[in-house]
Design a protein around this motif. Structure first.
Motif, mmCIF file in Angstrom:
data_model
loop_
_atom_site.group_PDB
_atom_site.id
_atom_site.type_symbol
_atom_site.label_atom_id
_atom_site.label_comp_id
_atom_site.label_asym_id
_atom_site.label_seq_id
_atom_site.Cartn_x
_atom_site.Cartn_y
_atom_site.Cartn_z
ATOM 1 N N ALA A 40 -37.161 -52.841 73.065
ATOM 2 C CA ALA A 40 -38.487 -52.877 72.189
ATOM 3 C C ALA A 40 -39.184 -54.084 72.270
ATOM 4 O O ALA A 40 -38.401 -55.140 72.270
ATOM 5 N N MET A 41 -40.445 -54.087 72.347
ATOM 6 C CA MET A 41 -41.116 -55.056 72.136
ATOM 7 C C MET A 41 -41.762 -55.506 70.781
ATOM 8 O O MET A 41 -42.262 -54.467 70.476
ATOM 9 N N LEU A 42 -41.662 -56.564 70.276
ATOM 10 C CA LEU A 42 -42.152 -56.990 68.960
ATOM 11 C C LEU A 42 -43.341 -57.566 69.420
ATOM 12 O O LEU A 42 -43.532 -58.653 70.066
ATOM 13 N N ASP A 57 -33.325 -61.829 63.265
ATOM 14 C CA ASP A 57 -31.927 -62.096 64.154
ATOM 15 C C ASP A 57 -30.884 -61.404 63.513
ATOM 16 O O ASP A 57 -29.995 -60.594 63.963
ATOM 17 N N GLN A 58 -30.669 -61.688 62.173
ATOM 18 C CA GLN A 58 -29.615 -61.183 61.533
ATOM 19 C C GLN A 58 -29.490 -59.590 61.398
ATOM 20 O O GLN A 58 -28.615 -58.861 61.258
ATOM 21 N N VAL A 59 -30.813 -58.993 60.968
ATOM 22 C CA VAL A 59 -31.021 -57.746 61.063
ATOM 23 C C VAL A 59 -30.652 -57.025 62.414
ATOM 24 O O VAL A 59 -29.716 -56.033 62.559
ATOM 25 N N PHE A 60 -30.984 -57.742 63.552
ATOM 26 C CA PHE A 60 -30.644 -57.147 64.549
ATOM 27 C C PHE A 60 -29.162 -57.115 64.941
ATOM 28 O O PHE A 60 -28.677 -56.175 65.525
ATOM 29 N N ARG A 61 -28.608 -58.075 64.423
ATOM 30 C CA ARG A 61 -27.182 -58.242 64.804
ATOM 31 C C ARG A 61 -26.363 -57.013 64.119
ATOM 32 O O ARG A 61 -25.351 -56.621 64.645
ATOM 33 N N ALA A 67 -32.086 -60.106 70.071
ATOM 34 C CA ALA A 67 -33.655 -60.501 70.345
ATOM 35 C C ALA A 67 -33.770 -61.501 71.089
ATOM 36 O O ALA A 67 -32.812 -62.478 71.055
ATOM 37 N N THR A 68 -34.662 -61.762 72.101
ATOM 38 C CA THR A 68 -34.995 -62.510 72.933
ATOM 39 C C THR A 68 -36.253 -63.153 72.364
ATOM 40 O O THR A 68 -37.268 -62.302 72.622
ATOM 41 N N TRP A 69 -36.445 -64.151 71.834
ATOM 42 C CA TRP A 69 -37.874 -64.632 71.236
ATOM 43 C C TRP A 69 -38.578 -64.979 72.443
ATOM 44 O O TRP A 69 -38.274 -66.143 72.966
ATOM 45 N N LEU A 70 -39.799 -64.906 72.598
ATOM 46 C CA LEU A 70 -40.650 -65.122 73.765
ATOM 47 C C LEU A 70 -41.568 -66.308 73.155
ATOM 48 O O LEU A 70 -41.984 -67.202 74.008
ATOM 49 N N VAL A 88 -43.758 -61.039 71.209
ATOM 50 C CA VAL A 88 -43.226 -62.219 70.534
ATOM 51 C C VAL A 88 -41.888 -62.154 70.796
ATOM 52 O O VAL A 88 -41.194 -63.357 70.848
ATOM 53 N N ALA A 89 -41.246 -60.936 70.947
ATOM 54 C CA ALA A 89 -39.755 -61.017 71.271
ATOM 55 C C ALA A 89 -39.518 -59.488 71.933
ATOM 56 O O ALA A 89 -40.332 -58.511 71.671
ATOM 57 N N ARG A 90 -38.427 -59.692 72.587
ATOM 58 C CA ARG A 90 -37.744 -58.418 73.129
ATOM 59 C C ARG A 90 -36.532 -58.140 72.518
ATOM 60 O O ARG A 90 -35.751 -58.869 72.599
ATOM 61 N N VAL A 91 -36.301 -56.764 72.053
ATOM 62 C CA VAL A 91 -35.061 -56.506 71.321
ATOM 63 C C VAL A 91 -34.252 -55.509 72.178
ATOM 64 O O VAL A 91 -35.122 -54.519 72.714
ATOM 65 N N GLU A 92 -33.185 -55.740 72.200
ATOM 66 C CA GLU A 92 -32.162 -54.975 73.291
ATOM 67 C C GLU A 92 -31.264 -54.210 72.416
ATOM 68 O O GLU A 92 -30.471 -55.018 71.709
ATOM 69 N N GLY A 93 -30.695 -53.130 72.868
ATOM 70 C CA GLY A 93 -29.503 -52.626 72.169
ATOM 71 C C GLY A 93 -29.550 -51.038 72.615
ATOM 72 O O GLY A 93 -30.432 -50.244 73.109
ATOM 73 N N PRO A 94 -28.626 -50.271 71.711
ATOM 74 C CA PRO A 94 -28.777 -48.878 71.611
ATOM 75 C C PRO A 94 -29.885 -48.234 71.348
ATOM 76 O O PRO A 94 -30.604 -48.704 70.188
#
Length: 100
Positions: A40-42, A57-61, A67-70, A88-94
């Motif tokens: 997902a893109m933020l 970042d902690q919530v994503f963990r 998250a990769t911050w752009l 501003v960020a790309r979030v990856e996961g299930p």
């Protein structure tokens, strides 16, 4: 500067408690969409300063995502960037975790 160093020592545990309170016991929607990897893109949709990266970042963990911050924390999102809904960020996961 390392803005995360301004946070109290227990902030990660607090994020974990807040996350646990917000997650339903039965995640029917997550069951439906499954665990396939996705992203997902933020988007920066309003002008202002990007803040709260350590919390995000902690919530994503907690959710099992990364998250990769752009742009860096403290970046000023201009009116032009906001109008373009610049990522501003790309979030990856299930998939189910991205929808939490």
């Amino acid at each position: 500067p390392a803005l995360a160093s301004l946070l109290p020592p227990h902030w990660k545990e607090e994020v974990g408690r807040w996350f646990a309170q917000d997650i339903p016991k039965w995640d029917v929607g997550g069951f439906v969409v499954g665990d396939e990897p996705h992203h997902a893109m933020l988007l920066g949709k309003a002008a202002g300063v990007l803040a709260g990266v350590p919390f995000a970042d902690q919530v994503f963990r907690e959710a099992g995502c990364t998250a990769t911050w752009l742009v860096p924390e403290g970046h000023f999102i201009t009116a032009d960037e906001a109008a373009a809904k610049a990522p501003v960020a790309r979030v990856e996961g299930p998939t189910r975790a991205l929808l939490v």
